[in-house]
Scaffold this active site. Structure first.
Site, short mmCIF file in Angstrom:
data_model
loop_
_atom_site.label_atom_id
_atom_site.label_comp_id
_atom_site.label_asym_id
_atom_site.label_seq_id
_atom_site.Cartn_x
_atom_site.Cartn_y
_atom_site.Cartn_z
N ASP A 7 0.81 -1.22 0.00
CA ASP A 7 0.00 0.00 0.00
C ASP A 7 0.85 1.27 0.00
O ASP A 7 0.44 2.30 0.54
CB ASP A 7 -0.96 0.02 1.22
CG ASP A 7 -1.89 -1.18 1.20
OD1 ASP A 7 -2.23 -1.64 0.10
OD2 ASP A 7 -2.27 -1.64 2.29
N GLN A 44 1.90 -5.99 -3.26
CA GLN A 44 2.34 -6.15 -1.87
C GLN A 44 3.62 -5.32 -1.66
O GLN A 44 3.82 -4.35 -2.34
CB GLN A 44 2.57 -7.62 -1.49
CG GLN A 44 1.29 -8.45 -1.40
CD GLN A 44 0.73 -8.84 -2.76
OE1 GLN A 44 1.40 -9.46 -3.55
NE2 GLN A 44 -0.50 -8.47 -3.02
N LYS A 79 1.74 2.22 -5.14
CA LYS A 79 2.26 1.67 -6.40
C LYS A 79 1.33 1.98 -7.57
O LYS A 79 1.79 2.28 -8.66
CB LYS A 79 2.46 0.15 -6.27
CG LYS A 79 3.47 -0.23 -5.17
CD LYS A 79 3.54 -1.73 -4.99
CE LYS A 79 2.31 -2.34 -4.36
NZ LYS A 79 2.04 -1.96 -2.97
N GLY A 106 -4.61 -4.12 -3.86
CA GLY A 106 -5.59 -3.08 -4.15
C GLY A 106 -4.81 -1.83 -4.51
O GLY A 106 -4.18 -1.24 -3.64
N HIS A 107 -4.77 -1.50 -5.77
CA HIS A 107 -3.97 -0.37 -6.24
C HIS A 107 -4.90 0.78 -6.64
O HIS A 107 -5.70 0.63 -7.56
CB HIS A 107 -3.09 -0.80 -7.42
CG HIS A 107 -2.04 -1.80 -7.02
ND1 HIS A 107 -1.10 -2.30 -7.89
CD2 HIS A 107 -1.77 -2.37 -5.82
CE1 HIS A 107 -0.30 -3.15 -7.23
NE2 HIS A 107 -0.70 -3.22 -5.99
P1 GDP Z 1 -0.81 0.47 -3.54
O1 GDP Z 1 -1.43 -0.81 -3.10
O2 GDP Z 1 0.66 0.50 -3.33
O3 GDP Z 1 -1.18 0.85 -4.95
O4 GDP Z 1 -1.42 1.60 -2.58
P2 GDP Z 1 -2.96 1.76 -2.15
O5 GDP Z 1 -3.74 2.27 -3.32
O6 GDP Z 1 -3.45 0.51 -1.50
O7 GDP Z 1 -2.84 2.81 -0.99
C1 GDP Z 1 -2.31 4.08 -1.20
C2 GDP Z 1 -3.38 5.10 -0.80
O8 GDP Z 1 -2.79 6.37 -0.69
C3 GDP Z 1 -4.46 5.25 -1.85
O9 GDP Z 1 -5.66 5.59 -1.21
C4 GDP Z 1 -3.97 6.42 -2.69
O10 GDP Z 1 -5.02 7.11 -3.34
C5 GDP Z 1 -3.33 7.28 -1.64
N1 GDP Z 1 -2.19 8.09 -2.06
C6 GDP Z 1 -1.22 7.78 -2.97
N2 GDP Z 1 -0.27 8.75 -2.99
C7 GDP Z 1 -0.63 9.66 -2.06
C8 GDP Z 1 -0.04 10.87 -1.60
O11 GDP Z 1 1.05 11.27 -2.00
N3 GDP Z 1 -0.71 11.53 -0.60
C9 GDP Z 1 -1.89 11.11 -0.09
N4 GDP Z 1 -2.46 11.83 0.87
N5 GDP Z 1 -2.47 9.97 -0.52
C10 GDP Z 1 -1.85 9.25 -1.49
P1 IMO Z 2 -0.94 -4.06 -2.31
O1 IMO Z 2 -0.50 -4.59 -3.65
C1 IMO Z 2 -0.94 -4.58 2.02
C2 IMO Z 2 -1.01 -8.69 3.54
C3 IMO Z 2 -2.25 -9.16 4.23
C4 IMO Z 2 -1.67 -10.18 5.19
C5 IMO Z 2 -0.54 -10.80 4.36
C6 IMO Z 2 -0.92 -12.10 3.70
O2 IMO Z 2 -2.23 -3.35 -2.35
O3 IMO Z 2 0.16 -3.30 -1.66
P2 IMO Z 2 -2.46 -12.74 1.62
O4 IMO Z 2 -3.88 -12.40 1.31
O5 IMO Z 2 -1.49 -12.27 0.60
O6 IMO Z 2 -2.26 -14.18 1.94
O7 IMO Z 2 -2.15 -11.95 2.98
O8 IMO Z 2 -0.19 -9.85 3.39
N1 IMO Z 2 -1.24 -8.14 2.16
C7 IMO Z 2 -1.17 -6.84 1.86
N2 IMO Z 2 -0.98 -5.76 2.64
N3 IMO Z 2 -1.07 -4.43 0.67
C8 IMO Z 2 -1.23 -5.50 -0.13
O9 IMO Z 2 -1.24 -5.41 -1.46
C9 IMO Z 2 -1.33 -6.78 0.47
N4 IMO Z 2 -1.52 -8.03 -0.01
C10 IMO Z 2 -1.45 -8.85 1.03
O10 IMO Z 2 -2.91 -8.11 4.89
O11 IMO Z 2 -1.06 -9.51 6.27
MG MG Z 3 -2.93 -1.50 -1.82
#
Ligand code: GDP
Ligand code: IMO
Ligand code: MG
Length: 423
Positions: A12, A222, A15, A39-40
């Protein structure tokens, strides 16, 4: 050539936003591991999307997006994702390709995931319950079913055999209360849709593209601290999230890898169980969670929050051979008088700069360095030089510690709230 973007923390990191931001420099964006546990999030032109399996290059015209062999695919989740993007990307079927070798997440894999987590009780991983672990386990145990296998004459008999094996495992875990029949109906309906997509030998396609001078961006899912080899085992995911995973997850040789972008937040988060040395179980942690909207993009679970962990970050930069860093979400730290980063761990009175192999049991006490707060507002409009000195000091500290430049700074979830620093 292939560039890689991957997370250096516990996932998270942002990415999705940055893969989408970088996509115009590439011809192909490819996922190489993970599945719908990811979840991107992407935001542009007032629209928001969350992608699970589809690469984050899908919203850019003319870009091919490949779900590589290393990914595990749940047809039901993929179909739901396609429904979410199809108005924005009416030509998605031309630009979304899926490897014939990618393994399928079956309904019983998801049930098994829930059953194993329930059996672990307090010691549960905190899995996303998307069936990831059981699917990779069947893959390495040589019991998996690949997307290409569904086109073979013996698919249904193999499917039934696999389900019988899973049901025996579920029974032995004492797990009940699931409705396989309705899950299977949804699965086979979605599978028919999946079979209509372009199913390819993606390793040939990618290597031909590379031979023709095309550029590929490999998008990690991840984070490095969730890697099955080097993460906080057993609180990890079941795939290789590191740069090395690109070679096996897409079928490209190491010599084709050019640059590795490592992405991290200005602080740390983790969702699910497992060690988290810099965790803040206090008001500061709550404030970061609230301001940073630190709730799972797909599961909605609250993320655990903490200060930046330079020991972990140094480790993951080393493991990935990071060339350039991308720092996200510094805006979330606005308004704090003081910002901290862990620079060492103290374990049994000894200071170390290494992540211990027994991170889960070692009594890690992070040693912090303190920084002056960044003020109340960080704006991308004036570029890097217009940012407050205290913030620039934080950046310089990280660059010096990691011996790696921070090339991109993100100051908001939207595509344009991004500063690229010249080389
Ligand atoms: P990913 O899994 O690495 O793609 O990241 P996620 O989408 O799960 O989580 C990142 C969260 O931070 C999302 O809700 C984005 O919309 C938000 N986000 C990304 N970059 C920034 C930033 O620079 N500032 C803030 N406040 N939010 C951001
Ligand atoms: P993105 O791509 C954050 C965590 C889960 C759990 C562990 C194992 O959005 O960054 P799994 O379902 O893979 O067997 O869970 O890994 N986990 C993540 N945490 N971002 C993710 O993906 C994750 N994908 C799995 O919460 O601790
Ligand atoms: Mg994510």
């Amino acid at each position: 050539m292939v560039d890689i973007i991957l997370g250096l923390q516990w996932g998270d990191e942002g990415k999705g936003k940055i893969a989408d931001f970088l996509t115009p420099q590439y011809d192909i964006v490819a996922r190489f591991q993970g599945g719908p546990n990811a979840g991107h999030s992407l935001e542009f032109e007032g629209k928001k999307f969350v992608l699970n399996t589809i690469p984050s290059g899908i919203f850019r015209k003319g870009i091919l997006n490949i779900i590589g062999n290393g990914v595990v695919v749940d047809p039901i989740r993929l179909q739901a994702e396609i429904e979410r993007i199809k108005d924005e990307c009416p030509d998605y079927s031309e630009r979304l390709l899926v490897s014939l070798k990618a393994h399928l997440i079956l309904p019983t894999h998801r049930i098994l995931d829930a059953a194993s987590e329930a059996a672990k009780g307090e010691a549960k991983i905190g899995s996303t319950l998307r069936g990831i672990g059981p699917t990779y386990r069947d893959k390495t145990g040589r019991n998996g079913i690949r997307i290409g296998d569904t086109l073979e004459a013996d698919f249904m008999s193999r499917y039934r055999e696999t389900v019988q094996m899973h049901l025996r495992q579920i029974e032995s875990l004492g797990y009940t209360g699931f409705d396989l029949q309705s899950e299977e109906e949804a699965f086979f309906t979605a599978l028919e849709q999946l079979q209509k997509l372009k199913l390819v030998n993606s390793e040939y396609l990618i290597n031909e593209a590379i031979a023709n001078g095309k550029k590929v961006l490999a998008e990690g899912a991840q984070g490095s601290m969730l890697d099955v080899e080097f993460g906080s085992y057993p609180f990890v995911t079941s795939s290789t999230t590191l740069a090395g995973g690109v070679c096996s997850g897409l079928g490209v040789a190491p010599k084709h890898i050019r640059k590795v972008y490592g992405i991290f937040k200005a602080y740390s988060t983790r969702v699910g169980g497992g060690p988290f040395p810099t965790e803040l179980n206090d008001e500061t942690g709550d404030r970061i969670r609230k301001t940073g909207n630190e709730f799972g993009a797909t599961t909605g679970r609250p993320r655990r929050t903490g200060w930046l962990d330079m020991v972990a970050l140094k480790y993951t930069c080393m493991l990935n051979g990071v060339d350039e860093l991308i720092m996200m979400k510094s805006d979330v730290l606005c308004g704090f008088e003081e910002v901290k980063a862990a620079v060492a761990y103290n374990i049994h009175g000894h200071e170390t700069h290494q992540v211990p192999a027994n991170l889960c049991s070692a009594p890690v006490e992070p040693q912090y360095r303190s920084f002056e707060g960044f003020g109340n507002h960080l704006d991308h409009l004036g570029g890097f030089d217009a940012l407050p000195e205290s913030f620039r000091n934080y950046i310089h500290f990280i660059e010096t510690e990691l011996q790696t430049p921070i090339r991109v700074i993100s100051l908001g979830p939207e595509r344009d709230k991004t500063i690229v620093r010249p080389k």
